[in-house]
Structures are given as structure tokens and as C-alpha cells.
Design an enzyme around this catalytic site. Structure first.
Site, PDB file in Angstrom:
ATOM      1  N   THR A 202       0.848  -1.193   0.000  1.00  0.00           N
ATOM      2  CA  THR A 202       0.000   0.000   0.000  1.00  0.00           C
ATOM      3  C   THR A 202       0.875   1.231   0.000  1.00  0.00           C
ATOM      4  OG1 THR A 202      -1.675  -1.167   1.257  1.00  0.00           O
ATOM      5  CG2 THR A 202      -1.776   1.235   1.325  1.00  0.00           C
ATOM      6  N   ARG A 230     -13.875  -7.951  -1.169  1.00  0.00           N
ATOM      7  CA  ARG A 230     -13.568  -7.124   0.007  1.00  0.00           C
ATOM      8  C   ARG A 230     -12.941  -5.785  -0.421  1.00  0.00           C
ATOM      9  NH1 ARG A 230      -8.588  -4.747   2.174  1.00  0.00           N
ATOM     10  NH2 ARG A 230      -8.757  -4.717   4.426  1.00  0.00           N
ATOM     11  N   GLY A 254      -2.267  -0.495   6.969  1.00  0.00           N
ATOM     12  CA  GLY A 254      -2.572  -1.529   7.958  1.00  0.00           C
ATOM     13  C   GLY A 254      -3.930  -2.160   7.695  1.00  0.00           C
TER      14      GLY A 254
HETATM   15  C1  SD4 Z   1      -6.062  -2.671   3.222  1.00  0.00           C
HETATM   16  N1  SD4 Z   1      -4.959  -0.832   4.286  1.00  0.00           N
HETATM   17  O1  SD4 Z   1      -6.388  -3.176   2.163  1.00  0.00           O
HETATM   18  C2  SD4 Z   1      -4.811  -1.814   3.247  1.00  0.00           C
HETATM   19  C3  SD4 Z   1      -3.619  -2.700   3.399  1.00  0.00           C
HETATM   20  C4  SD4 Z   1      -2.386  -2.048   3.881  1.00  0.00           C
HETATM   21  O2  SD4 Z   1      -0.244  -2.199   4.528  1.00  0.00           O
HETATM   22  O3  SD4 Z   1      -2.307  -0.887   4.160  1.00  0.00           O
HETATM   23  N2  SD4 Z   1      -1.333  -2.766   4.061  1.00  0.00           N
HETATM   24  O4  SD4 Z   1      -6.662  -2.853   4.261  1.00  0.00           O
END
Ligand code: SD4
Length: 348
Positions: A202, A230, A254
């Protein structure tokens, strides 16, 4: 002081106060570019040309996204891990200084989802397009469809995952695989690829241009091995990204579900509006996530990074290990985020 005197004084000082507010809000450090994770340093570099040439923050955001999205050979966006049905589905959003915003979710086989989100923002009456509709819109707007093969790394990971088929988002997946000791103590070193890029799935970005305008963007393949369909925080304005040009902006990384539950970045920006520093605003929001997840907090990661209109920046995460990159005329480095839980020692 009687009431009349007070009113007179207020009338006299009001223009001064509003003037001082305006000067205060002119950032000393602009332009500024902030991006999540180690790879953010490369992203900032890719966006910097636009900012240093007095370009718009929103264009810098798109340039940063295009840079990471182009790296489809490894872990990023189209090269990222698939959902559990084997499809790479992309989420992205963008927001400018006038609260214009656009987003796509569950977009497949398009290399530059953030640019599609920008098109949604600029050419439609909508904010968010999903799935097939987003794909059709992208194709109508000249984006080309890519091969649906997984990248080599993603294919390996997916095959490994299929053997167990359990869903357990990895904390700081961006920082895998090794913990090392350096002079700052234990520090998780990122996985680095031959082309100089770092592991991450991300990319969250915030830019402030020389005019002091703030914009932001996020682009991602989302949580590895999520359910098909999702959508995470990275496509949701107010969750993965929020910009208020009077206050500042925040972005997140996250577990997207936790960010959505707290309207994470909107909450951060609202805390900054109340006068909290960027780091404290991020901390207050992380504390809500921890409060909502007493049993699970130690096993999940969310990090916020924020910048205010003065150009102050800061971050806070549930767990140790979240890092972000900052570029200004004076600064070009990676900062470790403040955090709530220290990473467990490897023998734990
Ligand atoms: C998510 N926030 O798809 C993203 C994933 C992410 O570090 O940030 N990963 O939930």
C-alpha cells in the site's frame, strides 16, 4: 473590562488576529511530500520534480502513484498478492485541496488505479466506482487492460497460502522479513528488491505544494488473501485518506477494517483541527482502535501519518515498525513512527 471596551478591543484586534492566522498557516517547509513505508522515499523522489517546479500537489500525488504502480514485477498494486480466489483487486483514492475526491475499489487488471480514481473525481458526478463498473469506466477512458497473470512473487505467495488457507494479516508485511540490531536498537529491515524498491502493498501519499495546497492519494492491492469483493480503507475517503485544506491531511496503512471502523484519517484531521499536533492526532485515533480491539490489538497493525497546514508532520501506529518518508528542500529521509506496542522480541 466592561462589555463596551471588550467589544471595541475585539473590533480592533480582529483583523490582526485573522491576519496572524493567515501568516501562521503558510508553511515554512512547503513544498512537502510524505509517503508511507521505505518505498515512500522513492515515491517522494518521483513526485518531487512537480513540487519543486511549483506544480500542483494533486499532480505530485498522481506522479508518485504512477511510479509505484509501474513496478508490477514485484509486490505492488498489480504485482501484489491476490485475494483468496486468486484475483488481484485494486483499491485507490485521491483527494484535492477543494475536497474533490475520487476512488475505485475492486478494480482488476488496470495498472494505474489512482489515475482512474482521479478520472472519477474529475469527470463524473460520483466519488467511488467499483468492480466491473470501474473497469468499464477505465477502459472507456483509454486505460488498457493488463495480463491477468500474477507476478512471480505473488504466485509463489499464493501457492504457499493455498496450502493453509488461513486469513491472518501480517503485521508490517512491508517490513518483512528480518529483524536486525543497529545503533538505534532492534529494527525491522525491509525486503529490498534488485531495482532498489522496497516491499509494501500500500502506498499512502500526502503532498503540499508551494501554494500551500494539500492533496493526498492511496493506491494498493489491499490485504493479501482477502475475500473476493472485500474493499479496504484505501478506497474509502475519510478512512484511508482525508484532506482538509484548512487543516491538513492524513493517510493510513494496515488493517483497513479497523481504519474504516474509526473513520480513521477523518478522525485524525478532526483532532488536528482541534489543535493537536499531527503525531498526537494520530495517537488519539490509534487509541480508539486499540480501545475497540482490546483482545486483538496486539496482533493487528494500523499506522497513520499526518501533516498540518504549517508543514508539521508526525505518525503513530499500533505496533512498532511503521515508517514513513518525508521530502522537503531540507529533509529527505525515512522516519520511524511512534507506536503503542513494542515489537515482541524474536524469542517471544
Ligand atoms: C487494506 N490498508 O487493504 C490496506 C492494506 C495495507 O499495509 O495498508 N497494508 O486494508
Amino acid at each position: 473590562m466592561n462589555r463596551r471596551k471588550f467589544i471595541n478591543l475585539t473590533a480592533l484586534t480582529a483583523p490582526l488576529l485573522s491576519f496572524s492566522k493567515v501568516t501562521e498557516s503558510i508553511p515554512a517547509v512547503k513544498p512537502i511530500m510524505i509517503s508511507t513505508w521505505e518505498e515512500g522515499k522513492n515515491v517522494n523522489k518521483a513526485a518531487w520534480g512537480i513540487l519543486s517546479e511549483k506544480g500542483r500537489a494533486i499532480d505530485a500525488i498522481e506522479a508518485g502513484a504512477i511510479y509505484v504502480e509501474d513496478k508490477i514485477s514485484c509486490c505492488v498494486v498489480l504485482g501484489g498478492n491476490p485475494d483468496r480466489a486468486g484475483f488481484v483487486t485494486l483499491d485507490a483514492c485521491i483527494m484535492d485541496e477543494n475536497a474533490n475526491c475520487g476512488a475505485v475499489a475492486g478494480l482488476e487488471r488496470i495498472k494505474h488505479p489512482l489515475s482512474v480514481a482521479r478520472k472519477v473525481m474529475e469527470t463524473t458526478p460520483h466519488v467511488l466506482l467499483v468492480g466491473d463498473g470501474a473497469l468499464k469506466f477505465a477502459l472507456q477512458n483509454g486505460f488498457t487492460i493488463e495480463n491477468k497473470e500474477l507476478s512471480i512473487d505473488a504466485k509463489k505467495e499464493y501457492e504457499k497460502w493455498l496450502k493453509k488457507s488461513t486469513y491472518k494479516p501480517v503485521i508490517n508485511i512491508e517490513n518483512l522479513p528480518v529483524q536486525v540490531e543497529n545503533k538505534d536498537g532492534a529494527f525491522t529491515m525491509p525486503l529490498k528488491f534488485d531495482d532498489g524498491s522496497f516491499n509494501h502493498d500500500t502506498m499512502g501519499m500526502i503532498a503540499m505544494d508551494v501554494s500551500g495546497n494539500v492533496s493526498g492519494g492511496v493506491t494498493t492491492s489491499g490485504m493479501a488473501f482477502k475475500m473476493h469483493g472485500r474493499v479496504g480503507d484505501s478506497a474509502v475517503i475519510g478512512a484511508g485518506l482525508f484532506v482538509d485544506n484548512e487543516v491538513g491531511a492524513a493517510t493510513s496503512s494496515g488493517v483497513g477494517e479497523e481504519v474504516i471502523r474509526t473513520c480513521g484519517t477523518h478522525t485524525v484531521v478532526e483532532f488536528m483541527r482541534r489543535g493537536y499536533s499531527p503525531e498526537l492526532a494520530c495517537k488519539k485515533t490509534i487509541e480508539r482502535i486499540i480501545k475497540n480491539n482490546k483482545a486483538r490489538a496486539k496482533t493487528l497493525q494500523v499506522g497513520f501519518v499526518a501533516v498540518n497546514k504549517k508543514g508539521a508532520y508526525g505518525a503513530y501506529a499500533v505496533q512498532e515498525g511503521f515508517v514513513y518518508a518525508v521530502k522537503t528542500k531540507q529533509v529527505d529521509r525515512i522516519f520511524k513512527s511512534a507506536f503503542f506496542y513494542k515489537a515482541p522480541k524474536s524469542e517471544d
